[in-house]
Design a protein around this motif. Structure first.
Motif, mmCIF file in Angstrom:
data_model
loop_
_atom_site.group_PDB
_atom_site.id
_atom_site.type_symbol
_atom_site.label_atom_id
_atom_site.label_comp_id
_atom_site.label_asym_id
_atom_site.label_seq_id
_atom_site.Cartn_x
_atom_site.Cartn_y
_atom_site.Cartn_z
ATOM 1 N N VAL A 44 -29.542 -2.480 -4.567
ATOM 2 C CA VAL A 44 -28.474 -1.489 -4.779
ATOM 3 C C VAL A 44 -29.085 -0.160 -5.235
ATOM 4 O O VAL A 44 -30.009 -0.138 -6.050
ATOM 5 N N SER A 45 -28.549 0.911 -4.724
ATOM 6 C CA SER A 45 -29.026 2.251 -5.046
ATOM 7 C C SER A 45 -28.942 2.539 -6.553
ATOM 8 O O SER A 45 -27.971 2.173 -7.210
ATOM 9 N N GLU A 52 -20.879 -0.302 -11.270
ATOM 10 C CA GLU A 52 -20.676 -0.130 -9.832
ATOM 11 C C GLU A 52 -21.638 -1.010 -9.036
ATOM 12 O O GLU A 52 -21.257 -1.605 -8.025
ATOM 13 N N ALA A 53 -22.878 -1.120 -9.504
ATOM 14 C CA ALA A 53 -23.860 -1.982 -8.842
ATOM 15 C C ALA A 53 -23.409 -3.439 -8.882
ATOM 16 O O ALA A 53 -23.533 -4.171 -7.889
ATOM 17 N N LEU A 55 -20.375 -4.420 -9.008
ATOM 18 C CA LEU A 55 -19.259 -4.492 -8.083
ATOM 19 C C LEU A 55 -19.760 -4.648 -6.645
ATOM 20 O O LEU A 55 -19.236 -5.461 -5.873
ATOM 21 N N VAL A 56 -20.790 -3.906 -6.284
ATOM 22 C CA VAL A 56 -21.394 -4.034 -4.953
ATOM 23 C C VAL A 56 -21.861 -5.470 -4.737
ATOM 24 O O VAL A 56 -21.569 -6.086 -3.708
ATOM 25 N N VAL A 57 -22.573 -6.015 -5.707
ATOM 26 C CA VAL A 57 -23.066 -7.397 -5.602
ATOM 27 C C VAL A 57 -21.900 -8.367 -5.475
ATOM 28 O O VAL A 57 -21.928 -9.282 -4.649
ATOM 29 N N GLY A 58 -20.859 -8.158 -6.249
ATOM 30 C CA GLY A 58 -19.695 -9.024 -6.185
ATOM 31 C C GLY A 58 -18.994 -8.977 -4.836
ATOM 32 O O GLY A 58 -18.465 -9.984 -4.361
ATOM 33 N N LEU A 59 -18.994 -7.812 -4.215
ATOM 34 C CA LEU A 59 -18.382 -7.667 -2.897
ATOM 35 C C LEU A 59 -19.234 -8.277 -1.792
ATOM 36 O O LEU A 59 -18.729 -8.904 -0.860
#
Length: 83
Positions: A44-45, A52-53, A55-59
């Protein structure tokens, strides 16, 4: 997720797409599926916050599936046929 402003949600959703595409470009086998999912955070960036990171992983995590399968029969056949 609901508390994110539209601009941040746009960054999160774009990053989720990028992480998914990048991850699935590599071979993912059933036996290393958990390892791949656990290492998503490292892709993740850094421009995203920790929340937010996550959240990205969760998605992305539930979307990661095996895309490479080991077949002893096909492997043996390929070895016998040579390069």
């Amino acid at each position: 997720m609901l508390g994110l402003p539209d601009s941040r949600w746009s960054l999160v959703s774009n990053e989720a797409f990028n992480v998914l595409v990048e991850t699935m470009r590599n071979p993912v086998r059933t036996e290393n599926l958990d390892t791949v999912r656990q290492s998503l955070i490292t892709t993740v960036s850094f421009s995203l916050t920790e929340r937010e990171a996550e959240l990205v992983v969760g998605l992305v995590s539930p979307l990661i599936t095996a895309n490479s399968f080991y077949s002893p029969e096909l492997t043996d056949a390929a070895r016998q046929n040579g390069p």
